[in-house]
Design a protein around this motif. Structure first.
Motif: not given
Ligand SMILES: *[C@@H]1O[C@H](CO)[C@@H](O)[C@H](O)[C@H]1NC(C)=O
Length: 179
Positions: A89-101
């Motif tokens: 979950a952590l790596s999924h959300y971190k990836n999403c943060l990059d994609h939305f940032g």
């Protein structure tokens, strides 16, 4: 004669000031949207009514996208804080943060789009709006084509779907501006 000339001058001034603004009604725009009622609700929520030229509708819609992306970023940060014990979950959300940032993510695309709209570069706005769609997809499906996407039971997919729909409306409006 003087009257006639001033009439001509007034007429020419009107033509000159009205020709750059392009007006397309909201119904025509929304017929091209994935979800007609979502689109109508969004564009009619614009202060001063849904009327107005395409540039002001584009500006309004990009502003809405910015708010929706910021809300999504806040949600992702909360999800990251909660998923300490779950590395997937952590790596999924971190990836999403990059994609939305802001750095090469959706927020960065929106900031660029806002600047390009002011310059009248509608092709650029269009390109950045499709960049947002790519970013959202990169969050939802992950970066690895071989790994199955993370099964996300949070509200993030719903938030992402809203960002997607708003971005598609930006694409539609800029397509009208370009053609
Ligand atoms: C379309 O958008 C509305 C909100 O405006 C929503 O209630 C409805 O479920 C959406 N329909 C689809 C098919 O996504």
């Amino acid at each position: 004669m003087v009257r006639f000339i001033s009439f001509i001058v007034l007429f020419l001034l009107c033509v000159a000031s009205s020709s750059p603004t392009k007006v397309v009604d909201v119904e025509t725009i929304c017929k091209k949207a994935k979800n007609y009622s979502f689109c109508i609700t969004l564009l009619k929520s614009k202060a001063g009514g849904a009327g107005g030229d395409l540039v002001s509708l584009a500006s309004y819609t990009i502003g809405v996208a910015r708010t929706d992306v910021s809300k999504t970023i806040n949600l992702i940060k909360t999800l990251i804080a909660k998923s300490g014990g779950n590395p997937k979950a952590l790596s999924h959300y971190k990836n999403c943060l990059d994609h939305f940032g802001m750095d090469e993510g959706a927020l960065g695309e929106i900031v660029e789009a806002q600047q390009l709209l002011k310059k009248g570069d509608y092709g650029g706005v269009n390109a950045h709006a499709s960049g947002i769609l790519t970013d959202v997809d990169g969050c939802l499906s992950g970066d690895s084509p071989t790994d199955p996407p993370f099964h996300d039971t949070s509200s993030l997919p719903k938030y992402a779907a809203i960002v997607e729909q708003v971005s598609q409306i930006i694409l539609i409006i800029t397509n009208f501006l370009l053609h």
